[in-house]
Design an enzyme around this catalytic site. Structure first.
Site, mmCIF file in Angstrom:
data_model
loop_
_atom_site.group_PDB
_atom_site.id
_atom_site.type_symbol
_atom_site.label_atom_id
_atom_site.label_comp_id
_atom_site.label_asym_id
_atom_site.label_seq_id
_atom_site.Cartn_x
_atom_site.Cartn_y
_atom_site.Cartn_z
ATOM 1 N N ALA A 198 0.826 -1.202 0.000
ATOM 2 C CA ALA A 198 0.000 0.000 0.000
ATOM 3 C C ALA A 198 0.864 1.258 0.000
ATOM 4 O O ALA A 198 1.856 1.323 0.720
ATOM 5 C CB ALA A 198 -0.895 0.010 1.229
ATOM 6 N N SER A 201 -3.145 3.538 0.184
ATOM 7 C CA SER A 201 -4.365 2.758 0.371
ATOM 8 C C SER A 201 -4.302 1.918 1.644
ATOM 9 O O SER A 201 -3.314 1.916 2.364
ATOM 10 C CB SER A 201 -4.583 1.847 -0.830
ATOM 11 O OG SER A 201 -3.705 0.742 -0.764
ATOM 12 N N ASP A 258 0.869 11.453 -5.158
ATOM 13 C CA ASP A 258 1.370 10.548 -6.183
ATOM 14 C C ASP A 258 1.584 11.369 -7.456
ATOM 15 O O ASP A 258 0.787 11.316 -8.375
ATOM 16 C CB ASP A 258 0.345 9.422 -6.409
ATOM 17 C CG ASP A 258 0.957 8.235 -7.142
ATOM 18 O OD1 ASP A 258 2.138 8.313 -7.519
ATOM 19 O OD2 ASP A 258 0.244 7.237 -7.339
ATOM 20 N N LYS A 290 -8.395 8.219 -7.856
ATOM 21 C CA LYS A 290 -7.244 9.063 -8.167
ATOM 22 C C LYS A 290 -7.579 9.960 -9.352
ATOM 23 O O LYS A 290 -7.197 11.121 -9.393
ATOM 24 C CB LYS A 290 -6.055 8.166 -8.525
ATOM 25 C CG LYS A 290 -4.810 8.481 -7.742
ATOM 26 C CD LYS A 290 -3.699 7.520 -8.108
ATOM 27 C CE LYS A 290 -3.098 6.902 -6.870
ATOM 28 N NZ LYS A 290 -2.098 5.882 -7.191
#
Lengths: 505, 505
Positions: A198, A201, A258, A290
């Site tokens: 992860a 998450s 990210d 996302k």
């Protein structure tokens, strides 16, 4: 220059710290926080200097376990300490902070120095943050991708039909790979799936698979497993695939970011290094994923395809619905159990999971020529429902060193709490972010048995008092903390059908 | 929850690391890299968890020296470990990364959590980097400034005419404060000067003063010195003035950045906390200085004046020439010596230093009403040339615990190398940045005796073989490294007068 004896510390401090007695530093040009070059018979590295009165004696240098993964330094080794110059990368990172485009050799230097531990957490974080804010153009991303791949292990397969599926993530409960890999491997294609733990998450694919079998396989072990079974499901972090990614992930995780250049390059670098030639990229799209809109998803897909073209990986992208969790289980053990249920008896598994898995597997089967055009999904479904996929899953679990279990043997956290509907109405929203937060607060992914099991999906009608979801944890303290968070944030919204009333006069 | 016994480590690791034996962690919800709340009888703090096999025994928790500066934890103390929630700041830092404006309470939370050690280096770096790239508006800067001041010590003076001078830096060799403080204090104004160590330069004012006397005075000691002498020259880092600044500086330094919101707030927060009411800010301007053009300098000056108005500090800004080093000496001991020479016999000191010091002191004397309007500079010059400033300097040095020395008693690095003119010509450029790099490569500021002594300034005519500058160091290795750098980068450019020749046909 100093000559010292190594004393190894068994401490996972996460930095290239070296520790020298204050007395040894007196009168030298070496000061705490300086970068020093440490030369030992086993190899050299650049460390950050710390001083101590007691932790090491005069004449000793303390070195932390971390570094011995890369350089086999031993207790008692002679070490020579020299002044290390400021890494070139610092100026290049500044350039990116200033919004400039980096040259190939500047990107190479950053990645090289990052991977060899020459950059501190501060410098790495400044780089990641500036990529998040200022981005990179496709040429920069290509260079970064190639260099990331080259600075680690590269796997070569004899077969040319090496395929893989990769989800860019962002949707909780996405255990799809646990179905796709056995389906595709059962059809005879080579699918050496490496995945990560992860990042932001509650469970990465590697975390989920680890509930069922070993995932920290060596390169040789992976080759062995794939030769025997056509597939594998291993943790990429255990081998040295694109190691820069491990460093940037550790920065992205606490910041919950990210950046796109890293998203693109880290996926592709790992796939290049793993020898993948055909790749399906799953882009979950929707509120709370996302990627929010189809347009954004298409734009990202085009970038992946362009990058793939530049680095010789054939890419197809699948834009999938990511507006709520996939299936009902979120958290490593809960997800592993749900995947097994799907393999054992697909009728008992959530249809969103089955539908997604056979669709993605179908694309790979068509690319690989083991299903006729447009028939991939049907073939995938047949492999799943016939039990061949379950059989292949057991083969892979066994080959990776685990012992196949049935879904009802998977242990879930002993502490649980039920969250119920506060009013009659309909489920209008399941927030990916908030459900993930609750699962993480309960201890996932590190507590494998922690997570959330949804009893409803968007659109379901509920009555006041009906079960919405159950939170599981191995720790009463964490469970309470998760319940507190759930009560404060309402991850699942229940609203009456009459959302707005307009009166006539 | 875990109950452990404290084991203190004497190691300057620079993070709130805590270390627990692997055995104690088994079956708990606590994992390496987790944030944990550590409660001890002496106080609580949030630490980052690390596991060890050997560094601490079962039942022990290793805590590093760093934290005991703030919480007087002792060996053998009972410690209770709990899960710590993700700091609220992370979401606010993300907002700033996304280019949004922060609310006052969000800024307060970031500063509070930063100061209480709840944020990791990664989070702090992401904040500083995003301020560098995305900036802040004046309201945000005001809030950050106030909070930075409030989260540390605040000094209250009985006098209302508390003045100070602050240079935003960026120009090597700026030892001006060592002249301004004694001149202004000799004139009867209160000038409690706190300064920092070098951030990106080869010597901060505190580094230079430390060559002559103690600078790490406590709050009580500072009050004592100022009561006796009207002035002081101390290191702000030894007291708890606007402590967030110490954290951000440690991030700015390795990246060689100084984001404007932090530049403004860190100066003003420290001055508010030090009880300063009237402040002259020196903005060195020119090629190679922090501020390149008069327009930029004027813009920064307006921001300082606006911020001063918002936080009740009367500010005047002086835009000074910063296109080459001030005076000839760069590096702590070399600069201390040059300042003493100026106080002992101003005719032997570089005129750029004298001119700048009496100009800035003059503004303060006028503001303080001890010099008639437009006569401040004359009065300052009189105090300097009469020897009163030297006498005051000796008083302050003594009061701070040092012993006054004459300039020729100051020790300079025993290793030196001379750099000579490669051709006949004129000195057309002295690069602030490159000269600083050479001085730092030689060991400054940590090696107090290291640095550079210029033999020429811009415009001087030189012949091939003439001495341009001398590099000093306490370490032969560092000296060689500095010479190598100097030979590669040419910090001082000598060119023939005929820069371009255009031929007739």
């Amino acid at each position: 220059m100093l000559f010292l004896k190594v004393k190894l510390f068994d401490l996972d401090i996460g930095v290239n710290a070296v520790v020298i007695n204050e007395e040894d530093l007196k009168g030298t040009p070496y000061y705490p926080q300086d970068r020093v070059l440490v030369e030992t018979p086993a190899g050299s590295f650049v460390g950050v200097l710390h001083s101590t009165k007691t932790l090491v004696n005069k004449g000793e240098i303390g070195i932390f376990r971390e570094i011995t993964k890369e350089i086999p330094i031993k207790d008692g080794d002679e070490a020579i300490i020299r002044h290390a110059e400021t890494p070139l990368s610092v100026a290049y990172i500044r350039k990116k902070m200033d919004g400039q485009t980096l040259k190939p050799e500047e990107i190479h230097t950053i990645i090289d120095e990052m991977v060899t531990g020459k950059l501190s957490n501060i410098e790495n974080t400044a780089f990641v943050t500036s990529l998040y804010i200022n981005g990179m153009d496709m040429k920069e991303i290509e260079e970064m991708t190639r260099r990331m791949a080259e600075t680690g292990d590269m796997i070569d397969w004899d077969e040319s039909l090496v395929v893989d599926v990769h989800s860019i993530g962002g949707v909780p409960g996405n255990k799809t790979a646990l179905l796709v890999v056995p389906i595709v491997a059962a059809a005879g294609l080579t699918i050496p799936k490496t995945s990560s733990r992860a990042i932001t998450s509650a469970a990465g694919t590697a975390d989920v698979v680890e509930v069922l079998t070993r995932v920290d396989l060596s390169l040789d072990e992976i080759k062995q497993v794939v030769t025997t079974t056509n597939g594998c499901m291993v943790w990429g972090g255990a081998i040295d695939l694109a190691p820069a990614d491990d460093i940037t992930i550790n920065i992205e995780r606490p910041l919950s970011i990210d950046p796109e250049p890293l998203l693109l390059s880290s996926v592709m670098a790992k796939k290049i290094a793993a020898g993948i030639k055909y790749l399906v990229i799953d882009i979950p799209t929707g509120e709370g994923a996302k990627v929010k809109t189809i347009d954004e998803a298409a734009s990202l897909a085009r970038k992946f395809i362009e990058l793939g073209g530049r680095v010789n990986v054939h890419i197809e992208c699948a834009i999938t619905y990511g507006g709520q969790p996939i299936g009902r289980a979120i958290g490593p053990a809960l997800e592993a159990r749900e995947a097994l249920i799907a393999l054992e008896n697909y009728k008992e598994a959530p249809s969103s999971l089955i539908e997604k898995a056979v669709s993605l597997a179908g694309v790979l089967l068509e690319i690989g020529g083991v299903a006729p055009p447009k028939k991939g999904k049907d073939v995938a479904e047949e492999i799943l429902t016939s039990g061949k996929a379950l059989e292949k899953m057991h083969e892979i679990i066994t080959a990776q060193g685990g012992e196949p279990k049935s879904s009802d043997e998977i242990e879930i956290g002993e502490y649980k709490a039920e969250i119920i509907a506060p009013i009659d109405g309909y489920v209008t929203q399941i927030s990916n972010k908030l459900i993930t937060k609750v699962a993480k607060e309960a201890g996932a992914p590190k507590d494998k048995k922690a997570g959330v099991l949804l009893n409803v999906k968007i659109g379901n009608e509920v009555e006041k008092g009906d079960l919405l979801y159950t939170i599981y944890s191995s720790s009463e303290e964490r469970l309470n903390s998760a319940v507190k968070l759930a009560r404060r944030t309402y991850p699942i919204k229940v609203e009456g059908m009459l959302l707005k009333r307009i009166s006539k006069f």
